[in-house]
Motif scaffolding. Sequence first.
Motif, mmCIF file in Angstrom:
data_model
loop_
_atom_site.group_PDB
_atom_site.id
_atom_site.type_symbol
_atom_site.label_atom_id
_atom_site.label_comp_id
_atom_site.label_asym_id
_atom_site.label_seq_id
_atom_site.Cartn_x
_atom_site.Cartn_y
_atom_site.Cartn_z
ATOM 1 N N LEU A 93 -39.350 -5.437 19.327
ATOM 2 C CA LEU A 93 -39.647 -4.756 20.590
ATOM 3 C C LEU A 93 -40.785 -5.445 21.321
ATOM 4 N N LEU A 94 -41.789 -5.862 20.569
ATOM 5 C CA LEU A 94 -42.942 -6.531 21.167
ATOM 6 C C LEU A 94 -42.545 -7.879 21.763
ATOM 7 N N ALA A 95 -41.722 -8.631 21.053
ATOM 8 C CA ALA A 95 -41.324 -9.953 21.521
ATOM 9 C C ALA A 95 -40.444 -9.876 22.757
ATOM 10 N N LEU A 96 -39.593 -8.861 22.834
ATOM 11 C CA LEU A 96 -38.622 -8.781 23.920
ATOM 12 C C LEU A 96 -39.134 -8.026 25.143
ATOM 13 N N ALA A 102 -45.945 0.033 28.576
ATOM 14 C CA ALA A 102 -45.290 1.104 27.820
ATOM 15 C C ALA A 102 -44.524 0.539 26.627
ATOM 16 N N THR A 103 -43.796 -0.554 26.837
ATOM 17 C CA THR A 103 -43.063 -1.179 25.732
ATOM 18 C C THR A 103 -44.018 -1.776 24.716
ATOM 19 N N LEU A 104 -45.113 -2.340 25.206
ATOM 20 C CA LEU A 104 -46.136 -2.859 24.309
ATOM 21 C C LEU A 104 -46.663 -1.754 23.404
ATOM 22 N N GLY A 107 -43.989 -0.823 20.780
ATOM 23 C CA GLY A 107 -43.900 -1.840 19.746
ATOM 24 C C GLY A 107 -45.079 -1.784 18.787
ATOM 25 N N LEU A 108 -46.268 -1.599 19.334
ATOM 26 C CA LEU A 108 -47.458 -1.519 18.489
ATOM 27 C C LEU A 108 -47.414 -0.290 17.580
ATOM 28 N N PHE A 109 -46.843 0.807 18.085
ATOM 29 C CA PHE A 109 -46.732 2.008 17.251
ATOM 30 C C PHE A 109 -45.842 1.754 16.035
ATOM 31 N N PHE A 110 -44.671 1.160 16.253
ATOM 32 C CA PHE A 110 -43.753 0.920 15.133
ATOM 33 C C PHE A 110 -44.310 -0.124 14.158
ATOM 34 N N ILE A 111 -45.048 -1.106 14.689
ATOM 35 C CA ILE A 111 -45.692 -2.075 13.801
ATOM 36 C C ILE A 111 -46.771 -1.391 12.971
ATOM 37 N N ALA A 112 -47.573 -0.545 13.629
ATOM 38 C CA ALA A 112 -48.623 0.179 12.901
ATOM 39 C C ALA A 112 -48.026 1.069 11.821
ATOM 40 N N LEU A 113 -46.921 1.750 12.151
ATOM 41 C CA LEU A 113 -46.246 2.599 11.164
ATOM 42 C C LEU A 113 -45.739 1.769 9.995
ATOM 43 N N GLY A 114 -45.130 0.628 10.293
ATOM 44 C CA GLY A 114 -44.565 -0.211 9.232
ATOM 45 C C GLY A 114 -45.622 -0.853 8.360
ATOM 46 N N THR A 115 -46.590 -1.514 8.988
ATOM 47 C CA THR A 115 -47.614 -2.182 8.180
ATOM 48 C C THR A 115 -48.465 -1.169 7.435
ATOM 49 N N GLY A 116 -48.702 -0.003 8.061
ATOM 50 C CA GLY A 116 -49.466 1.034 7.384
ATOM 51 C C GLY A 116 -48.715 1.625 6.204
ATOM 52 N N GLY A 117 -47.403 1.852 6.385
ATOM 53 C CA GLY A 117 -46.616 2.459 5.325
ATOM 54 C C GLY A 117 -46.534 1.618 4.067
#
Length: 522
Positions: A93-96, A102-104, A107-117
Amino acid sequence: MNHDHARMPPGIPYIVANEFAERFCYYGLNAILSVYMVNVLRFGEAQATTWQSLFKSGAYFFPLLGAIVSDVLLGKYRTILLFSLSYVGGCALLALGSTSPATLAAGLFFIALGTGGIKPCVSTNLGDQFTRANAHLIERAFSWFYLSINAGSLISIAACPWLLREHGPRLAFGLPGAMMSLAVLVFWLGRKRFAVLPPAGKPWLRELFCADGLKLIGRLLLIYLFIAFFWSLWEQSNGQTWTLQAQSDLMDKHLGFGLQILPAQIQIANALFILLLVPLFSYGVYPLWARFAAVTPLRKIGAGMFVTASSFVLVAWIENRIQHGQVVSVWWQILAYAILTASEVLVSITALEFSYKQAPLKIKSFIMALFLLSQSLGNLFTGLVNDAMVRPLAVHDIRVGAQTWVALAEISPFTLGQKLDFAGDTGIRVQTGNGAARPLAGTYLIAEIDAAQQRLRVVDAIHRQDLMSQGAYRASAKVSTYALVGPAYFLFFAGVMAVGALLFIVVAMFYRERVYVREAAG
């Protein structure tokens, strides 16, 4: 699974390789995030620092969720794979779509969720590969683990700023996403070599909320509160305020021998110094220290906090020179990185190992998540400070032309080199270096104070060039400045850290340590 207890467990190389690729992704994205928001999206510097701090705060808050899912439901292996899907999706999402704020944010939310998890599971999964018979190798494995983090960050911090400048955000954000996909593949390939412990389920809750568990959590949380302030300072060297400082043309970024470095690439110094200082401390500093006094984890952490504060004093001195229009060599900031990295060896590596050993077996992921929560709180503190220090200004007018002047009712509180932020629809457009025009937005510097006409001349924050502007000012625009001016910003954080270090000494005197590792292979 039977292991040769005299040797390193066979799953360790896969865990270390996975961590290398995942950290390449995270640090590559993080290295260019503030620069991208300030230079492309035209965020103010405080706003960019706040956004990035909140992103990193989320990245270190979601380990709580990952720990619960791992310890109660899925176990570490399946939890890592599950949250990695969110991670990879956020990168895509971040790359595209990173040109949209808003898209940034999404994307940052899903990255934070993934790396945090996955974060508490990866480090505890490494520790789970050991039994009491080969527990003496844990420290070495954690050192490899930490070195892989810094090797991955070193390469990505070198590559991603260059990709952003030469090829734009799609490739600069896309390469880290590809590396995250590789990290998932490597972890999957090692699945048959891991010692996989089942989730604890309800026994996890019983052990967590028993009297001993609650006492342990209370003691550790007190330690982690102080470590949070260390992270508040350290994270600012990681793609945030130190990188924004380095963007100024007044920081001479020539290294010598014809080499010049980009502002975001200076963070490489941290990874290089880690590679140098980890063995230096392990085989030199600590043995020497042990000749005069006992070397305990809490003493290492306390000493590291004072070292952290000193690095920010140096960065404040650099900022003072830049604010007053004086050229300063990038080597001074590299020296600040050397000092800060020494504190990282003392605080971060020590606290990571300390947290694992202090945790009973069934709640190790949760305890590691609490440790990572200290990093979340540190980033949150930085974000709150940057948000709170913004002071709105009542601007009467902006006068355009070959120079741009901001008219105010009172200009006596302002000083040369102070920052002004412009946001919203100002009605003003400024000419860029290639002859195009863009809206007046982002952070600029005060270059001249005209007391007679109660106005301030603003210039480009990086090159300190006059702004050629046109248009008519709209009163609905937002203009602001910062309460912490120039070096005062960095001295504020240095003071917070120094006071925290003094209080930590008192707390550490009353802490009693215990060590938990597996008894045998299973």
